[in-house]
Motif scaffolding. Structure first.
Motif, PDB file in Angstrom:
ATOM      1  N   GLU A 182       0.843  -1.208   0.000  1.00  0.00           N
ATOM      2  CA  GLU A 182       0.000   0.000   0.000  1.00  0.00           C
ATOM      3  C   GLU A 182       0.873   1.250   0.000  1.00  0.00           C
ATOM      4  OE1 GLU A 182      -3.392   0.202   0.396  1.00  0.00           O
ATOM      5  OE2 GLU A 182      -3.883  -1.912   0.745  1.00  0.00           O
ATOM      6  N   GLU A 196      -1.982  11.359   5.225  1.00  0.00           N
ATOM      7  CA  GLU A 196      -2.788  10.425   6.000  1.00  0.00           C
ATOM      8  C   GLU A 196      -3.526  11.160   7.119  1.00  0.00           C
ATOM      9  OE1 GLU A 196      -0.787   6.431   6.111  1.00  0.00           O
ATOM     10  OE2 GLU A 196      -1.182   6.764   8.240  1.00  0.00           O
ATOM     11  N   GLY A 236      -6.519  12.789   6.059  1.00  0.00           N
ATOM     12  CA  GLY A 236      -7.532  11.900   5.470  1.00  0.00           C
ATOM     13  C   GLY A 236      -7.570  11.961   3.953  1.00  0.00           C
ATOM     14  N   GLU A 289      -6.961  10.508   0.526  1.00  0.00           N
ATOM     15  CA  GLU A 289      -6.718   9.157   0.030  1.00  0.00           C
ATOM     16  C   GLU A 289      -6.032   9.190  -1.314  1.00  0.00           C
ATOM     17  OE1 GLU A 289     -10.069   6.640   0.245  1.00  0.00           O
ATOM     18  OE2 GLU A 289     -10.365   7.067   2.378  1.00  0.00           O
ATOM     19  N   GLU A 346      -6.104   3.656  -4.753  1.00  0.00           N
ATOM     20  CA  GLU A 346      -6.000   2.355  -4.079  1.00  0.00           C
ATOM     21  C   GLU A 346      -5.203   1.354  -4.899  1.00  0.00           C
ATOM     22  OE1 GLU A 346      -9.379   0.343  -2.814  1.00  0.00           O
ATOM     23  OE2 GLU A 346     -10.101   1.993  -1.591  1.00  0.00           O
TER      24      GLU A 346
END
Ligand code: HAM
Length: 434
Positions: A33, A333, A336, A338, A341
């Motif tokens: 990740e 992070e 928040g 993002e 993915e």
């Protein structure tokens, strides 16, 4: 040591001793990740850098120690306390780079880049090494992305790289990194300022921390940004460089601020910002983030008009920055934000011993077309492979049984709703590429 001998010695060690091998303190393993997030940051950085006309430079991981002694400065914490230095088998003193600027300047000189049209604009993405006390956001091996611009003494050079940083942070969705700005003067105005600061500090010597009491004599400027409250109270009325700039430094600084205003890049002036490396002249800056605790400096940089000449090159004005990738990620992070993915597999092929070869051949063909799929490499049972498909959240599964061998049509099951779709083998690539 021959590998056979190594294995023998390793085998003779107690098992628990072998099991306890860990990464060196302050070093981190980066898994899927995070690696993906870093790759995204790299892509965005290099894309935007190229748009700004910067070209990539890849540097050696280690350099001759002398480069950093002369480049970063013997008196700095980085050089005096934090370098990973060793003597190589040829008896040379070598150092793992603690930062990128000195190496870029070395390459600039070694390859005669001063002869190229100005400004010469380079960017880099490196790992760097500092023997610091590890804590959140501070590692012994870390990553920096940076830029160096050579050949312009115009304040537009500072404006250009700060414009880049502003755009890059905004592109990532970070809106509230604070740009802190100062000017620390040049070779002309600094000696008089040093003397004035030193005489102020000498009077207060007993109230300074041991580090500052020592720095005061050899590098008084560094006392200004001591983090200890006790020193800061002593320094409350200390002279600051920005009040003692020579006319051309003052004009330069005023123009940098004017350009930032024109670019609508907000900044806060901090007259005590001095940075921890010795090469800076005139403009210095940092970006601070409020979401990552004590190590809030995400990025640092400034102008360094004397470094190229002090390393033996022609007088060459320069300006640059580097930011810490780990700190940037932590801030993203904390806010928040993002990043994209990890890809989920489009397909999981379930196979059986008698269909394994043909299903692997199909997997090879689809992967060559860029389709991410998973297939069994473990000889797992049908049930275990289905479980695996659920765990990986593959979009489709293809059960490749005997009746699929050589078949012109293959049945895909869409995992989201269980619907089955018959797709011609020849059309599979196009179907899964959509
Ligand atoms: P620096 O301020 O020493 O500047 O480092 C730049 C950034 O690297 C810091 O703001 C921080 O985010 C990150 N960093 C530094 N040390 C660590 C560490 N131990 N662990 C994690 N992150 C760290 C320079 O290195 C200059 N070469 C910048 C520059 C380029 N100035 C002109 N051109």
């Amino acid at each position: 040591m021959p590998s056979g001998q190594y294995k023998l010695e390793a085998a003779n060690k107690a098992e628990d001793e072998i099991m306890s091998i860990q990464a060196p303190k302050g070093c981190r393993d980066i898994f899927a990740e995070e690696a993906k997030a870093v790759r995204y940051l790299e892509e965005q950085f290099s894309q935007l850098a190229e748009v700004y006309g910067f070209k990539e430079i890849r540097l050696p991981t280690f350099e001759h120690t002398e480069l950093f002694l002369r480049g970063v400065g013997e008196q700095t914490d980085i050089v005096s306390k934090e370098m990973y230095s060793f003597t190589d088998k040829g008896g040379r003193s070598i150092t793992l780079r603690p930062e990128g600027t000195a190496g870029v300047v070395r390459a600039y000189l070694e390859h005669g880049l001063a002869a190229e049209p100005s400004p010469l604009k380079l960017y880099y993405m490196i790992n760097a090494f500092r023997y610091e006390r590890p804590q959140k956001g501070r590692y012994r091996e870390f990553q920096q992305f940076g830029m160096e611009l050579f050949g312009s003494e115009n304040p537009a050079a500072e404006a250009d790289i700060l414009s880049f940083l502003d755009s890059y942070f905004k592109r990532l969705g970070l809106k509230d990194c604070e740009l802190v700005l100062n000017s620390i003067g040049c070779a002309e105005c600094r000696p008089a300022f040093h003397a004035e600061l030193q005489s102020y500090l000498r009077k207060e010597k007993d109230r300074l921390c041991p580090d500052c009491a020592e720095r005061m004599e050899r590098n008084p400027l560094r006392c200004l940004d001591c983090k200890l409250d006790s020193c800061q109270s002593v320094l409350a009325d200390a002279p600051v460089p920005v009040d003692k700039l020579c006319p051309s430094c003052a004009e330069h600084y005023a123009e940098v601020k004017e350009l930032l205003n024109a670019l609508k890049i907000p900044y806060r002036e901090d007259p005590k910002l001095v940075r921890g490396l010795d090469y800076y002249t005139r403009t210095v800056f940092e970006f601070h983030a409020d979401g990552i605790g004590a190590q809030s400096a995400i990025c640092g940089g400034g102008r360094y008009d004397s470094l190229v000449s002090s390393l033996g090159g022609p007088e060459t004005p320069a300006v640059g920055f580097a930011f810490g990738v780990e700190r940037l990620r932590m801030e993203l992070e904390a806010k928040g934000i993002e990043l994209p993915e990890l890809l989920k597999p489009r397909l999981q092929i379930i196979s059986f011993p008698e269909t394994r070869a043909e299903s692997l051949a199909l997997a090879k063909e689809l992967r060559a077309a860029g389709i991410y799929l998973e297939c069994d490499l473990m000889g797992r049972s049908f049930k275990a492979q289905m479980k695996q498909a659920n765990r990986l959240a593959a979009e489709y599964i293809l059960i490749y049984g005997e009746s699929e061998l050589g078949a012109n049509e293959l049945k895909l099951r869409r995992m989201s709703d269980g619907e089955e779709l018959l797709v011609a083998r020849a059309a599979l690539k196009d179907f899964l590429s959509q």
